[in-house]
Design an enzyme around this catalytic site. Structure first.
Site: not given
Length: 474
Positions: A146, A453, A278, A244
């Site tokens: 994505n 991150e 997400c 993640e």
């Protein structure tokens, strides 16, 4: 092509992987498809390169990254067009992704010089205590489709800055963007073996990465289900892991909020990337007194969003990644309608020939028993729930499993601080639907992930702490 030990190459088996444009259903290219053997070679190349790369100064590593960022700027239009062709997002959105990807490289080019240790006050006069931070070793990165460029640099840039070497496995549906990014690493003259690219079947490549004792760090972005599997597979070698994973973000609108700002916030967090994000809004909680007005206005503006091929001018919402994604969205909408949800706009496929399109959809009268309330839809569907008071919405917004991102709109300063404290999410946007920046940590809690991150935290994920005690003799 695969990129192993500083060289572009085909798979030994000669296997290839076809890449499709989700807006047209047409094959746009084919790439080499490697497997276990190529992955092992990439790991060994990274292991060998680590022996010297870990000794490079932070300034040297930063200079390489700065050169990569410069090359990405030169190729930004080319990279953005590639993103749009292979995953569908409108070209302006792809351009923003490329800008974000470059931001991560820029940030860590600077942070490479700031891998600091610590001096610890000693409890005895004949000792000197230190804390060293050193690169963990070979890092394996598995990235999603994505955000096929920015997810790569968000993982690789801090790894390289820290002194690690990397083996990257991109999503099989979007390998072309990864190749474009690696072309920049190659042209920047990065020493061979520091960054390696292996494209191919997830099971074959992933199994080698998780089982190999030479891989000391695994970073993954994707579904919670796959993340749990990778964690189990990594347990035998006790790797350092950051993940993640899935999200189910609540978006809370109080009666005192700036209504138009909140609506624009939902449009930005729900329909950008066709909801395939997400941190995309999944549940919109609106105070009862303003819910009808909010729903009407949101539906009016969502209905005006232009759906189509991301390469066409003026398109706001591109296709979903494939037909299976469309079918999942359809099942969630159908379930909501069966349970008395009212579709205010959209609610069906958008006919674009062979493309995987679904209309921007707003559903009123959503409730907590619907599939859309507990499963990640990953599509352009915005369900609206109502609530009576702050206590109720906090309890409902906090999900048992997910804890990635949450949004809240209110003009009450005290309430904003209370929501900041009570929402159980790794990222909280108060009157801010776009909180993600290169210099700040990104990551979730609960089953939405572990580790961070971005920012200083993202660099620390690739470093090990070593305590040293030196006896001075006096």
């Amino acid at each position: 092509m695969l990129y192993i030990n500083g060289q572009w190459r085909k798979a030994k088996s000669g296997s290839t992987l076809e890449v499709y444009n989700p807006a047209t259903g047409e094959v746009i290219d084919s790439v080499a498809s490697g497997g276990r053997e190529e992955t092992e070679e990439a790991i060994q190349a990274a292991k060998e390169a680590f022996k010297t790369w870990k000794k490079a100064t932070g300034q040297e590593r930063g200079q390489y990254l700065a050169h990569v960022a410069s090359l990405m700027r030169e190729k930004k239009d080319e990279i953005a067009e590639t993103i749009t062709k292979e995953m569908g997002k409108p070209l302006p959105h792809a351009e923003r992704e490329v800008a974000g990807a470059i931001n991560y490289v820029d940030w860590y080019a600077e942070e490479a010089k700031r891998v600091y240790g610590e001096t610890i006050p000693a409890s005895h006069s004949d000792k000197h205590l230190m804390l060293l931070r050193q690169p963990v070793g070979v890092a394996a990165a598995i990235t999603p489709w994505n955000f096929p460029a920015s997810m790569i640099t968000r993982k690789i840039a801090p790894a390289i800055a820290a002194g690690c070497t990397v083996v990257l496995k991109p999503a099989p549906s979007t390998p072309l963007s990864a190749i474009k990014v690696f072309e920049c690493f190659h042209e920047a003259g990065l020493p061979k073996g520091v960054a390696n690219l292996v494209i191919g079947p997830a099971e074959d490549i992933g199994n080698v990465l998780t089982k190999s004792p030479d891989v000391r760090k695994l970073t993954f972005t994707g579904s919670t289900q796959v993340g749990k599997m990778l964690l189990k597979e990594s347990a035998d070698t006790v790797k350092k892991v950051s993940m993640e994973l899935g999200g189910h973000a609540p978006f809370i609108v109080f009666e005192d909020a700036d209504l138009e700002a909140a609506i624009q916030g939902v449009l930005g967090t729900k329909f950008v990337n066709s909801g395939q994000t997400c941190i995309s809004t999944n549940r919109i909680y609106v105070a009862e007194s303003i819910a009808e007005e909010f729903g009407q206005k949101l539906a009016e503006q969502a209905a005006q969003l232009k759906v189509g091929n991301g390469l066409e001018e003026g398109v706001d919402v591109g296709p979903l990644i494939n037909k299976q994604a469309v079918e999942k969205v359809e099942s969630h909408v159908a379930d909501a309608v069966r349970q008395n949800g009212k579709v205010l706009c959209g609610g069906k496929r958008y006919d674009e020939g062979k493309g995987s399109f679904y209309e921007p959809t707003v559903i009123n009268y959503a409730h907590d028993d619907m599939k859309i309330s507990t499963e990640e839809t990953f599509g352009p569907v915005a369900p609206i729930y109502t609530f009576k008071d702050e206590e109720e919405v906090i309890e409902r917004a906090n999900h048992d499993s997910y804890g990635l991102a949450a949004y809240c709109f209110t003009n009450d300063l005290g309430r904003g601080y209370r929501m900041m404290a009570e929402l159980e999410y790794g990222i909280v946007g108060i009157n801010d639907p776009a909180p993600i920046v290169a210099q700040a940590p990104f990551g979730g809690i609960k089953e939405s992930g572990m580790g961070k991150e971005g920012g200083r935290s993202g660099l620390l994920e690739y470093l090990e702490e070593k305590f040293v005690s030196v006896g001075t003799g006096k």
